[in-house]
Design a protein around this motif. Structure first.
Motif, PDB file in Angstrom:
ATOM      1  N   CYS A  32      19.318  -2.044  11.790  1.00 29.16           N
ATOM      2  CA  CYS A  32      19.823  -3.404  11.984  1.00 29.16           C
ATOM      3  C   CYS A  32      18.889  -4.124  12.942  1.00 29.16           C
ATOM      4  N   GLU A  33      18.529  -5.346  12.597  1.00 29.50           N
ATOM      5  CA  GLU A  33      17.600  -6.115  13.412  1.00 29.50           C
ATOM      6  C   GLU A  33      18.301  -7.326  14.029  1.00 29.50           C
ATOM      7  N   VAL A  34      18.251  -7.420  15.353  1.00 30.00           N
ATOM      8  CA  VAL A  34      18.722  -8.600  16.075  1.00 30.00           C
ATOM      9  C   VAL A  34      17.507  -9.494  16.254  1.00 30.00           C
ATOM     10  N   THR A  35      17.601 -10.744  15.765  1.00 32.91           N
ATOM     11  CA  THR A  35      16.432 -11.622  15.797  1.00 32.91           C
ATOM     12  C   THR A  35      16.503 -12.703  16.871  1.00 32.91           C
ATOM     13  N   THR A 127      22.880  -6.034  33.567  1.00 32.38           N
ATOM     14  CA  THR A 127      22.374  -5.943  32.207  1.00 32.38           C
ATOM     15  C   THR A 127      23.577  -5.811  31.290  1.00 32.38           C
ATOM     16  N   PHE A 128      23.813  -6.843  30.485  1.00 31.68           N
ATOM     17  CA  PHE A 128      24.875  -6.784  29.485  1.00 31.68           C
ATOM     18  C   PHE A 128      24.316  -6.106  28.240  1.00 31.68           C
ATOM     19  N   LYS A 129      25.096  -5.221  27.685  1.00 26.68           N
ATOM     20  CA  LYS A 129      24.701  -4.500  26.473  1.00 26.68           C
ATOM     21  C   LYS A 129      25.753  -4.791  25.405  1.00 26.68           C
ATOM     22  N   TRP A 130      25.300  -5.366  24.294  1.00 24.57           N
ATOM     23  CA  TRP A 130      26.199  -5.729  23.197  1.00 24.57           C
ATOM     24  C   TRP A 130      25.933  -4.811  22.017  1.00 24.57           C
ATOM     25  N   LYS A 131      27.005  -4.191  21.504  1.00 22.80           N
ATOM     26  CA  LYS A 131      26.881  -3.303  20.348  1.00 22.80           C
ATOM     27  C   LYS A 131      27.750  -3.820  19.204  1.00 22.80           C
ATOM     28  N   LEU A 132      27.288  -3.545  18.002  1.00 19.75           N
ATOM     29  CA  LEU A 132      27.989  -3.899  16.766  1.00 19.75           C
ATOM     30  C   LEU A 132      27.770  -2.723  15.828  1.00 19.75           C
ATOM     31  N   TRP A 133      28.843  -2.151  15.276  1.00 25.02           N
ATOM     32  CA  TRP A 133      28.662  -0.962  14.447  1.00 25.02           C
ATOM     33  C   TRP A 133      29.649  -0.910  13.284  1.00 25.02           C
ATOM     34  N   ASN A 134      29.255  -0.137  12.283  1.00 25.03           N
ATOM     35  CA  ASN A 134      30.045   0.095  11.076  1.00 25.03           C
ATOM     36  C   ASN A 134      31.214   1.010  11.441  1.00 25.03           C
ATOM     37  N   THR A 135      32.429   0.617  11.114  1.00 22.53           N
ATOM     38  CA  THR A 135      33.590   1.438  11.471  1.00 22.53           C
ATOM     39  C   THR A 135      33.625   2.750  10.692  1.00 22.53           C
ATOM     40  N   ASP A 136      33.013   2.780   9.520  1.00 22.10           N
ATOM     41  CA  ASP A 136      33.005   4.007   8.714  1.00 22.10           C
ATOM     42  C   ASP A 136      31.861   4.947   9.073  1.00 22.10           C
ATOM     43  N   ASP A 137      30.833   4.451   9.747  1.00 16.82           N
ATOM     44  CA  ASP A 137      29.674   5.264  10.103  1.00 16.82           C
ATOM     45  C   ASP A 137      29.023   4.653  11.342  1.00 16.82           C
ATOM     46  N   GLY A 141      24.385   0.415  13.061  1.00 20.45           N
ATOM     47  CA  GLY A 141      24.793  -0.705  13.889  1.00 20.45           C
ATOM     48  C   GLY A 141      23.622  -1.416  14.520  1.00 20.45           C
ATOM     49  N   CYS A 142      23.956  -2.405  15.372  1.00 22.51           N
ATOM     50  CA  CYS A 142      22.988  -3.220  16.092  1.00 22.51           C
ATOM     51  C   CYS A 142      23.301  -3.124  17.582  1.00 22.51           C
ATOM     52  N   CYS A 143      22.281  -3.358  18.397  1.00 23.87           N
ATOM     53  CA  CYS A 143      22.493  -3.339  19.840  1.00 23.87           C
ATOM     54  C   CYS A 143      21.367  -4.103  20.520  1.00 23.87           C
ATOM     55  N   PHE A 144      21.716  -4.843  21.568  1.00 17.41           N
ATOM     56  CA  PHE A 144      20.711  -5.507  22.392  1.00 17.41           C
ATOM     57  C   PHE A 144      21.216  -5.590  23.823  1.00 17.41           C
TER      58      PHE A 144
END
Length: 152
Positions: A32-35, A127-137, A141-144
């Motif tokens: 996953c790419e955060v742009t 440092t804030f860390k934001w994660k986004l992930w697939n609930t099934d796997d 996911g993405c993270c920045f």
């Protein structure tokens, strides 16, 4: 009404500042790419973004998942030297409330979230860390990370 919504959307993008961010080790751009990350307020995009406790701030980010998913989870952590510390109110949240679901592989999306920082949080630079992930796997996911300064 549609014209009003488009105007509000354009205004929020114009007011939001592109923030400096770094990628996390958890997920590569192959997954996953955060742009782009936008934080309001974040003057000149120079770290750290200065956020005032007790006032509303917002964060939006553009991401392109390389996987499809019906549901996503998201969360915000403080990336401390001793390990990630979750923000209790926003550590395991249904991301579909803030971005459209289901997601398609290769399709750019935006997640948009408004937050009110508690006046009880200590002043300082974090440092804030934001994660986004697939609930099934959760391996998909993405993270920045981005620097913020909490102040009165």
């Amino acid at each position: 009404m549609k014209i009003y919504l488009v105007f509000v959307a354009l205004l929020s993008v114009a007011v939001a500042e592109v923030a400096k961010f770094t990628k996390c080790d958890e997920y590569s751009d192959d997954i996953c790419e955060v742009t782009e990350v936008r934080v309001t307020p974040c003057k000149n995009g120079k770290p750290p973004c200065k956020l005032t406790k007790g006032k509303e701030s917002s964060i939006q980010f553009d991401f392109t998942p390389k996987f499809a998913a019906d549901k996503l989870m998201t969360g915000l952590w403080w990336a401390s030297d001793t390990g990630d510390v979750p923000f209790d109110a926003f550590s395991n949240v249904d991301a579909c409330l803030y971005t459209s679901c289901p997601i398609q592989a290769g399709q750019k999306q935006e997640l948009s979230y408004k937050l009110l920082l508690s006046k009880l949080l200590p002043n300082g630079i974090y440092t804030f860390k934001w994660k986004l992930w697939n609930t099934d796997d959760a391996t998909k996911g993405c993270c920045f990370k981005t620097e913020v300064q909490l102040r009165k």
